[in-house]
Design a protein around this motif. Structure first.
Motif, PDB file in Angstrom:
ATOM      1  N   GLY A 222       1.112  -0.900  -0.433  1.00 26.57           N
ATOM      2  CA  GLY A 222      -0.127  -0.086  -0.218  1.00 26.57           C
ATOM      3  C   GLY A 222       0.836   1.504  -0.135  1.00 26.57           C
ATOM      4  N   ILE A 223       1.931   1.291  -0.023  1.00 27.12           N
ATOM      5  CA  ILE A 223       3.209   2.545  -0.255  1.00 27.12           C
ATOM      6  C   ILE A 223       2.974   2.604  -1.761  1.00 27.12           C
ATOM      7  N   ALA A 224       3.403   3.948  -1.732  1.00 24.30           N
ATOM      8  CA  ALA A 224       3.139   4.795  -3.557  1.00 24.30           C
ATOM      9  C   ALA A 224       4.488   4.808  -3.470  1.00 24.30           C
ATOM     10  N   VAL A 225       4.461   4.468  -4.839  1.00 22.82           N
ATOM     11  CA  VAL A 225       6.271   4.467  -5.551  1.00 22.82           C
ATOM     12  C   VAL A 225       7.116   5.673  -5.488  1.00 22.82           C
ATOM     13  N   SER A 226       6.281   6.617  -5.416  1.00 23.11           N
ATOM     14  CA  SER A 226       6.578   8.164  -5.266  1.00 23.11           C
ATOM     15  C   SER A 226       7.559   7.949  -4.345  1.00 23.11           C
ATOM     16  N   LYS A 227       7.326   7.160  -3.233  1.00 22.77           N
ATOM     17  CA  LYS A 227       8.229   7.215  -2.101  1.00 22.77           C
ATOM     18  C   LYS A 227       9.071   6.571  -1.254  1.00 22.77           C
ATOM     19  N   VAL A 228       9.753   5.807  -2.472  1.00 20.45           N
ATOM     20  CA  VAL A 228      10.405   4.495  -2.784  1.00 20.45           C
ATOM     21  C   VAL A 228      11.972   4.746  -3.932  1.00 20.45           C
ATOM     22  N   VAL A 229      10.919   5.072  -4.544  1.00 26.28           N
ATOM     23  CA  VAL A 229      11.967   4.857  -6.165  1.00 26.28           C
ATOM     24  C   VAL A 229      12.666   6.290  -5.865  1.00 26.28           C
ATOM     25  N   LEU A 230      13.170   7.252  -6.084  1.00 26.82           N
ATOM     26  CA  LEU A 230      13.914   7.529  -5.751  1.00 26.82           C
ATOM     27  C   LEU A 230      15.099   8.279  -4.657  1.00 26.82           C
ATOM     28  N   PRO A 231      14.209   7.262  -4.053  1.00 22.57           N
ATOM     29  CA  PRO A 231      15.988   7.099  -2.977  1.00 22.57           C
ATOM     30  C   PRO A 231      16.317   5.988  -3.221  1.00 22.57           C
ATOM     31  N   ILE A 232      15.529   5.113  -3.667  1.00 24.08           N
ATOM     32  CA  ILE A 232      16.497   4.143  -4.620  1.00 24.08           C
ATOM     33  C   ILE A 232      18.031   4.083  -5.699  1.00 24.08           C
ATOM     34  N   SER A 233      17.414   4.955  -6.258  1.00 23.51           N
ATOM     35  CA  SER A 233      18.447   5.789  -7.643  1.00 23.51           C
ATOM     36  C   SER A 233      19.434   6.884  -6.736  1.00 23.51           C
ATOM     37  N   PHE A 234      19.235   7.174  -5.500  1.00 24.18           N
ATOM     38  CA  PHE A 234      20.818   8.253  -4.585  1.00 24.18           C
ATOM     39  C   PHE A 234      20.630   6.425  -3.565  1.00 24.18           C
ATOM     40  N   ALA A 235      20.359   6.074  -3.019  1.00 26.81           N
ATOM     41  CA  ALA A 235      21.111   4.712  -3.147  1.00 26.81           C
ATOM     42  C   ALA A 235      22.044   4.116  -3.974  1.00 26.81           C
ATOM     43  N   ALA A 236      21.319   4.242  -5.260  1.00 23.15           N
ATOM     44  CA  ALA A 236      22.233   3.617  -6.453  1.00 23.15           C
ATOM     45  C   ALA A 236      24.136   4.232  -6.635  1.00 23.15           C
ATOM     46  N   ILE A 237      23.654   5.414  -6.750  1.00 21.38           N
ATOM     47  CA  ILE A 237      24.731   6.345  -7.056  1.00 21.38           C
ATOM     48  C   ILE A 237      26.054   6.425  -5.238  1.00 21.38           C
ATOM     49  N   LEU A 238      24.837   6.995  -4.692  1.00 24.52           N
ATOM     50  CA  LEU A 238      25.678   6.354  -3.050  1.00 24.52           C
ATOM     51  C   LEU A 238      27.103   5.056  -2.811  1.00 24.52           C
ATOM     52  N   GLY A 239      26.152   3.985  -2.852  1.00 25.86           N
ATOM     53  CA  GLY A 239      26.996   3.183  -3.268  1.00 25.86           C
ATOM     54  C   GLY A 239      27.909   3.016  -4.047  1.00 25.86           C
ATOM     55  N   GLY A 240      27.890   3.498  -5.450  1.00 22.38           N
ATOM     56  CA  GLY A 240      28.849   3.346  -6.955  1.00 22.38           C
ATOM     57  C   GLY A 240      30.143   4.711  -6.100  1.00 22.38           C
ATOM     58  N   MET A 241      29.976   5.610  -5.428  1.00 22.73           N
ATOM     59  CA  MET A 241      31.275   6.628  -4.926  1.00 22.73           C
ATOM     60  C   MET A 241      31.860   5.494  -4.578  1.00 22.73           C
ATOM     61  N   ASN A 242      31.712   4.320  -4.052  1.00 20.07           N
ATOM     62  CA  ASN A 242      32.752   3.557  -3.181  1.00 20.07           C
ATOM     63  C   ASN A 242      33.614   2.299  -3.896  1.00 20.07           C
ATOM     64  N   SER A 243      34.052   2.748  -4.859  1.00 17.79           N
ATOM     65  CA  SER A 243      34.790   1.679  -6.355  1.00 17.79           C
ATOM     66  C   SER A 243      34.561   2.280  -7.462  1.00 17.79           C
ATOM     67  N   ILE A 244      35.788   1.975  -7.962  1.00 20.76           N
ATOM     68  CA  ILE A 244      35.626   1.834  -9.430  1.00 20.76           C
ATOM     69  C   ILE A 244      34.758   1.137  -9.948  1.00 20.76           C
ATOM     70  N   ILE A 245      34.464  -0.046  -9.756  1.00 17.46           N
ATOM     71  CA  ILE A 245      34.237  -0.730 -11.030  1.00 17.46           C
ATOM     72  C   ILE A 245      32.303  -0.350 -10.838  1.00 17.46           C
ATOM     73  N   GLY A 246      32.140  -0.120  -9.814  1.00 18.11           N
ATOM     74  CA  GLY A 246      30.501  -0.086  -9.732  1.00 18.11           C
ATOM     75  C   GLY A 246      30.317   1.899 -10.669  1.00 18.11           C
ATOM     76  N   ASN A 247      30.986   2.233 -10.573  1.00 16.04           N
ATOM     77  CA  ASN A 247      30.599   3.987 -11.214  1.00 16.04           C
ATOM     78  C   ASN A 247      31.088   3.703 -12.433  1.00 16.04           C
ATOM     79  N   SER A 248      30.662   4.356 -13.661  1.00 23.94           N
ATOM     80  CA  SER A 248      30.959   4.501 -14.649  1.00 23.94           C
ATOM     81  C   SER A 248      32.143   5.944 -15.248  1.00 23.94           C
ATOM     82  N   SER A 249      31.966   7.445 -14.235  1.00 19.42           N
ATOM     83  CA  SER A 249      32.184   7.728 -15.062  1.00 19.42           C
ATOM     84  C   SER A 249      33.462   7.617 -13.470  1.00 19.42           C
ATOM     85  N   PHE A 250      33.752   7.063 -12.648  1.00 20.66           N
ATOM     86  CA  PHE A 250      34.881   6.474 -12.398  1.00 20.66           C
ATOM     87  C   PHE A 250      35.609   6.290 -12.364  1.00 20.66           C
TER      88      PHE A 250
END
Length: 692
Positions: A222-250
């Motif tokens: 019953g949770i709206a998608v808009s409450k969860v989708v953007l945090p997931i996208s932010f989490a992917a960027i923040l997680g990718g900052m911790n290694s070279i292989i997880g981030n295309s710009s790195f």
């Protein structure tokens, strides 16, 4: 004498006494003409006032666009006149001015949300090409870039996983199945999982799979998608900052650095520069942990919206579903299952044989129970997704390859007044009948009688189109019913995603290459059709991603990136090495909000390298800044897109799925942006410069 000073209306009125109505001379203005002129003048004044009021209301509603325009113009004028023109810096030409103006107009229009970002960005690319700022090959290079191809593959693979219900194990056994009143407990698990995976895997497929899980989970939570989708996208960027292989710009930055080092090695200049895969995590982990805590517990800042894929009809229908012996809910109290409270609709009663049972939480579900709901048509997606729950209609044996329609009967139709079962004569099956929620018990007694005042949800088999010659009104409501699970088709899509991700993480091949092999396997095995592949791709997202590379190329060719970096480093030079790093960080961070991050690395890397290496081979290398502090500062800034949805592919995917506005996106991302701004240059300085 005073006639020239009369108003237009007074001059017209002054003719009244001069007009001889008996004359037919065309030079005279008759009373009807005067009245017509007055009406036209009033209409023009009214239209002018309406236009002025509309413009004022628009400025009030889009006040942040006005603020952006003022800040952008002020900053551009200060930089141009106080630095670029005053210092007579080489490279400032008409291309620089055109590109700067185009960038400002593009950002303003995107923030206003008056037009689709893809249309705006593609138009800007076309304008820059026509002005000879960039060539056509430079303008459209993004459509052949590795990130662009990876995005296409990710769309197809995630669509295959959703279609074949490959993620049901996760949503059924890991995430809670009952109705949720709080977002953060489940969001905590999803954010940590996505951030961890993004350390080792390209974050685009990770986010796509995360979104697929969210859309499956929302059916029971019953949770709206808009409450969860953007945090997931932010989490992917923040997680990718911790290694070279997880981030295309790195990965791109490391590649450019090693190419420079190898080039100098061939010339006999040995710099002994390395960049371990996880070394940047020493800095980024300090940024990432507080940011992850924020995005988990700040979901209240996000709106609760319906997803953009809502169904056409919003009427309330009576639906009945049968619980088969294969259902895992048999023998379980209904209060402990998701069936008692679906995301939309109400469970009114349970029919057992000829009796109707009152719904209580301790009522144990039995095989062949009929669950009776009043709900919109969307409930078909929610309830039928569970194995062992099927429509009551015995003629419906397979939900695969079917279409769902909303129909109404013609008042003169001979079927009016007959049983609903007679619709089988027209090769359709009945899923639901419209009902008044307030009178559902009364209408339930006659609901199996066909009526011209009711509408019906019907099911057809195969590709056959239901046409209006059989019914009064026919509407395809766009629901794709969940097909029965097939173990083979559950496993194949997961393997087709996991194997390419592993191959990319181990540097055997890229996801862009191995992913297309996976797509071919999906088609051959029947997990996807060619039509499914085509429909899974969001062209609007691809246009935004592809166009961002063309605009980035224009910024590179016009020299705006280098000029901004030179200006900011000069401004902060009195602060020493920290000031130099800040001068690298700020322009990179600003450019990263609307543009492709890998292209930003291409623009800023020469600046970082020249600050480290010096003007020639004999210059003292590292006298101004160290290479690692400069590189890590640039890399963190290039991935810190937290203010605009267009700057990162996964952000725009989330923006489209959850129907965010640019303002909502910016408000949620602003605290993360500020935190990264505070730490982005300071931490590389403390770890790699201050200790020296």
């Amino acid at each position: 004498m005073n006639e020239p000073f009369l108003s237009k209306e007074e001059r017209l009125t002054s003719f009244d006494g001069l007009i001889d109505m008996s004359q037919t001379n065309d030079n005279f203005i008759i009373e009807n003409d005067i009245e017509m002129f007055r009406k036209e003048e009033k209409a023009m004044q009214c239209n002018t006032m309406k236009a002025i009021r509309y413009f004022i209301n628009l400025l009030k509603a889009k006040w942040y666009c006005v603020v952006f325009v003022i800040v952008f113009i002020a900053f551009s004028m200060i930089v141009y006149f106080s630095d670029w023109k005053y210092e007579q810096i080489e490279g400032v030409n008409y291309k620089t001015v055109i590109c700067l103006i185009s960038l400002g107009v593009m950002m303003t229009l995107i923030l206003s949300e008056m037009y689709h970002p893809g249309v705006i960005m593609m138009s800007v690319v076309g304008f820059l090409i026509s002005c000879n700022v960039i060539t056509p090959s430079q303008g459209f290079q993004g459509f052949s870039d590795r990130t662009f191809i990876t995005l296409i593959v990710s769309y197809i693979l995630s669509s295959a996983i959703v279609k074949n219900r490959s993620l049901e194990f996760i949503t059924r056994n890991i995430l809670p199945e009952t109705y949720q009143t709080r977002v953060w407990p489940s969001l905590l698990l999803m954010v940590i999982t996505v951030a961890t995976l993004s350390i080792f895997i390209d974050n685009t497929p990770v986010v796509m799979i995360g979104i697929s899980i969210i859309f499956s989970w929302k059916k029971t939570s019953g949770i709206a998608v808009s409450k969860v989708v953007l945090p997931i996208s932010f989490a992917a960027i923040l997680g990718g900052m911790n290694s070279i292989i997880g981030n295309s710009s790195f990965h791109r930055a490391r590649k450019l650095l090693l190419e420079k080092v190898n080039e100098l090695d061939k010339r006999g200049i040995h710099l002994n520069i390395t960049m371990p895969i996880f070394e940047i995590s020493v800095i980024s982990i300090i940024i990432v942990i507080p940011a992850l805590i924020y995005i988990i517990f700040a979901s209240n800042l996000l709106p609760s919206k319906k997803d953009s894929l809502s169904h056409i009809t919003n009427k309330i229908y009576y639906f009945s579903f049968r619980v088969t012996s294969a259902s895992r809910f048999v023998g379980v109290p209904i209060g402990k299952t998701v069936l008692i409270k679906p995301p939309c609709g109400i469970l009114r009663t349970i029919r057992r044989g000829a009796t109707y049972e009152q719904v209580t939480e301790d009522l144990v579900i039995q095989a062949d129970d009929i669950l009776c709901y009043t709900a919109p048509s969307k409930i078909l997606d929610d309830v039928l997704t569970y194995n062992g729950i099927v429509p009551e209609d015995p003629t419906i044996t397979d939900l695969s390859n079917t279409k769902v329609y909303e129909v109404a009967l013609n008042p003169s139709d001979p079927l009016i007044g007959q049983k609903v079962d007679t619709l089988f004569e027209r090769n359709v099956s009945v899923l639901g009948v419209s009902i008044d929620e307030d009178k559902w018990e009364e209408e339930l007694k006659t609901i199996d009688i066909l009526s011209a005042t009711s509408t019906y949800i019907l099911l057809t088999k195969g590709e056959k189109e239901l046409r209006g010659d059989s019914f009064h009104i026919v509407t395809d409501i766009g629901i794709q019913l969940p097909a029965p699970t097939n173990l083979f088709k559950i496993i194949i899509p997961l393997l087709c995603l996991l194997i390419p991700c592993i191959l990319e993480a181990t540097k055997v091949t890229t996801l862009a290459i191995s992913g297309f092999v996976s797509v071919l396997i999906l088609i051959v095995t029947g997990c996807m059709t060619v039509k499914d592949v085509y429909n899974s791709i969001d062209v609007q997202v691809l246009c935004v991603v592809g166009a961002s590379y063309g605009i980035s190329a224009a910024i590179d060719k016009s020299g705006i990136g280098n000029l901004l970096a030179l200006s900011t480093t000069k401004w902060f030079y009195p602060c020493g090495k920290f000031g130099i790093l800040l001068g690298i960080f700020l322009p990179t961070l600003i450019l990263a909000q609307p543009l492709a991050n890998t292209m930003i690395v291409d623009i800023m890397f020469p600046v970082v390298w020249n600050l480290y290496y010096g003007i020639n081979d004999s210059s003292p290398h590292g006298a101004i800044i160290g290479i690692k502090s400069g590189m890590y500062t640039m890399m963190i800034a290039s991935s810190s897109c937290f203010l605009m949805a267009i700057g990162y592919p996964t952000h725009f995917i989330a923006y489209r799925h959850a129907n965010y506005t640019m303002k909502e996106f910016c408000v949620y991302g602003l605290p993360v942006f500020i935190w990264v701004t505070l730490c982005g240059a300071l931490l590389p300085y403390l770890f790699f410069e201050a200790r020296k």
